[in-house]
Enzyme design. Structure first.
Site, short mmCIF file in Angstrom:
data_model
loop_
_atom_site.label_atom_id
_atom_site.label_comp_id
_atom_site.label_asym_id
_atom_site.label_seq_id
_atom_site.Cartn_x
_atom_site.Cartn_y
_atom_site.Cartn_z
CG HIS A 1 -1.78 1.26 1.79
ND1 HIS A 1 -2.72 1.35 1.16
CD2 HIS A 1 -1.83 2.25 1.60
CE1 HIS A 1 -3.29 2.60 1.40
NE2 HIS A 1 -2.43 3.36 2.14
CD GLU A 2 1.34 3.91 3.87
OE1 GLU A 2 1.88 4.75 3.46
OE2 GLU A 2 0.54 3.52 4.44
CG HIS B 1 0.34 6.37 -0.85
ND1 HIS B 1 -0.34 6.72 -0.44
CD2 HIS B 1 -0.62 5.37 0.78
CE1 HIS B 1 -2.43 7.17 -0.02
NE2 HIS B 1 -1.68 5.72 0.88
CD GLU C 1 -5.35 5.60 0.76
OE1 GLU C 1 -5.11 5.76 0.89
OE2 GLU C 1 -6.26 4.36 0.99
MG MG Z 1 -2.73 5.28 2.53
#
Ligand code: MG
Length: 498
Positions: free
Chosen positions: A266-267, A270, A296
């Site tokens: 997830h990161e 980003h 996101e």
């Molecule tokens: Mg996030």
């Protein structure tokens, strides 16, 4: 008359000082969450808030404001210049409208509120937090009045996190999403009754091995280690110090390895966004992602659309098994089911792809009522519980499982939650579009090759940084607006045809 080019050059020259303060502030913040000794916090917060004040003063310096105003009156701005002016005008506008005393009071209140929220949650006593929440709601309403809005006070707050977002947008998004989501959810529950817990949720892992697996995962995804870092923090986050210095964190709880692994992925999403911004935008207002929702969408894309997909899990399984020996007793299909278990949970951060957005709907609707004054903090916990029961059929047994679970309100972040849904919905639209543009992209994933996907993301989204407002960027990249139906059919295909 001064030329347009010269004005922009002058703006960017002056902006470099503001940018430098931002770099310093970001680095202090990152350090605070990762390596700072605990007792450093008092001095660090003095330094942090003074840097913020200095930045505020520089943004409102009359000669700077005048230059930006002058540029905004020029008719022939190109897209890059228009982006620079738009971002700076927004910053100036926000800084000018909110009085420094209000900012100070808000920050004092949230610093206290955060401490009392922690205590309230630990002791499961809502009354400890309630007066601070009431104060935060009151101050947030005031913030909305200062900023101004057309229809609903929450509009002013939504815009702080997602430029241009209104309650009309969010109401329409959720009213289109809710029936389809409910239909899919009810069907899954009827057709695939799931075990209360998947055995892998309990399986304990060796932290050193998990660290190696996370690094291996980032290697495979193509994380550029000479421009990026991975560290450990209590709450995982990503911070872009610069386009060529992006840092992510993850955490190791010692069990339920998907949290650490999918959190890292997830990161990574980003980080990839921040790293993909055009190098021409170094030290300009356009460096960095445009909004929380678009950000996101990038993290959710890698976490859900790639990380939880069958081709990825199947191809990645041998690597996982190498570092996590207990996986020898499980097949790739077992791991896929473990990554994609659907069940009603009371806790947002533990929710799966299907139920997650129900949690956001609930928070958004309560925020809206709190801000407009149709719901009091006294009534809040009971309304929370009722809504939870209506949406998911489960009811919190205590405050920690209900109204006290999230940190956001204690930090004064009202209007933040919808960006999670925006990102989640967009991530499905992005994958659909990529599948149209790159035939057999699933083959790439099943060979753990991500170059073509990353090129698509960079060319259509990342490189622009903050150049276009979020809605415009989405339309440009996808040829369409946010569309909740795409997410619903993604879930249908994934969960109802297995
Ligand atoms: Mg996030």
């Amino acid at each position: 008359m001064v030329s347009r080019k010269k004005i922009i050059r002058e703006i960017l020259e002056k902006y470099k000082v503001i940018w430098s303060l931002r770099v310093a502030g970001s680095l202090l913040g990152w350090d605070q969450e990762t390596y700072m000794p605990p007792k450093g916090v008092t001095e660090r917060s003095i330094a942090g808030s003074n840097l913020a004040v200095l930045r505020h003063q520089l943004i409102l310096k009359p000669d700077f404001v005048e230059l930006v105003d002058k540029a905004s009156r020029k008719r022939s701005l190109n897209d890059v210049e228009r982006g620079i002016v738009r971002v700076l005008k927004r910053a100036i506008d926000q800084a000018r409208k909110i009085p420094p005393e209000h900012i100070a009071e808000f920050s004092k209140t949230t610093t206290l509120a955060l401490e009392y929220w922690k205590k309230a949650k630990a002791e499961d006593n809502y009354d400890i937090f309630k007066p601070y929440l009431a104060k935060i709601v009151e101050l947030s309403r005031k913030t909305a009045e200062y900023l101004g809005y057309k229809k609903h006070p929450l509009d002013a707050l939504l815009d702080l996190y997602e430029e241009g977002l209104t309650t009309d947008d969010v109401d329409s998004m959720f009213s289109r999403l809710e029936p389809g989501l409910k239909r899919v959810y009810d069907k899954i529950m009827a057709e695939h009754p799931v075990p209360e817990k998947h055995p892998l949720e309990q399986a304990r892992y060796n932290i050193e091995s998990m660290k190696k697996l996370n690094r291996k995962t980032l290697d495979i995804l193509g994380y550029p280690w000479d421009r990026a870092r991975l560290d450990v923090s209590a709450h995982p986050f990503t911070i872009g110090i610069g386009i060529n210095d992006v840092r992510i964190t993850t955490r190791y709880e010692g069990f339920d390895f998907k949290r650490s692994l999918l959190g890292t992925i997830h990161e990574f999403g980003h980080a990839l966004y921040e790293l993909g911004v055009d190098q021409r935008f170094i030290a300009t207002p356009l460096a960095g992602g445009v909004s929380l929702g678009v950000h996101e969408s990038q993290s959710r894309f890698w976490e859900n659309q790639v990380g939880r997909s069958k081709p990825f899990v199947t191809a990645f399984y041998p690597h996982m098994k190498r570092y996590l020996v207990f996986l020898r007793n499980y097949t790739p299909e077992d791991v896929y089911l473990y990554f994609n278990t659907v069940r009603p949970s009371l806790i947002r951060t533990e929710a799966d792809e299907v139920t997650y957005n129900f949690h956001i709907m609930l928070r958004y609707r309560l925020e809206k009522m709190l801000i407009e004054g149709s719901l009091t903090v006294d009534e809040l916990p009971e309304v929370w519980n009722q809504e939870m029961e209506r949406l998911l059929g489960v009811r919190p047994r205590n405050y920690s499982e209900g109204v006290l679970q999230d940190i956001h309100w204690s930090m004064g972040s009202i209007g933040y939650f919808p960006t999670y849904s925006i990102g989640t919905l967009l991530s499905a639209q992005i994958m659909r579009r990529i599948k149209q543009d790159i035939p057999n992209v699933e083959e790439d994933i099943s060979r753990l090759r991500f170059r073509r996907i990353q090129k698509w993301l960079r060319e259509n989204i990342h490189r622009y940084g903050s150049m276009y407002p979020p809605k415009e960027l989405v339309r440009k990249a996808l040829g369409t607006d946010l569309d909740p139906e795409v997410y619903v059919s993604y879930l249908e295909k994934k969960y109802l045809s297995r």
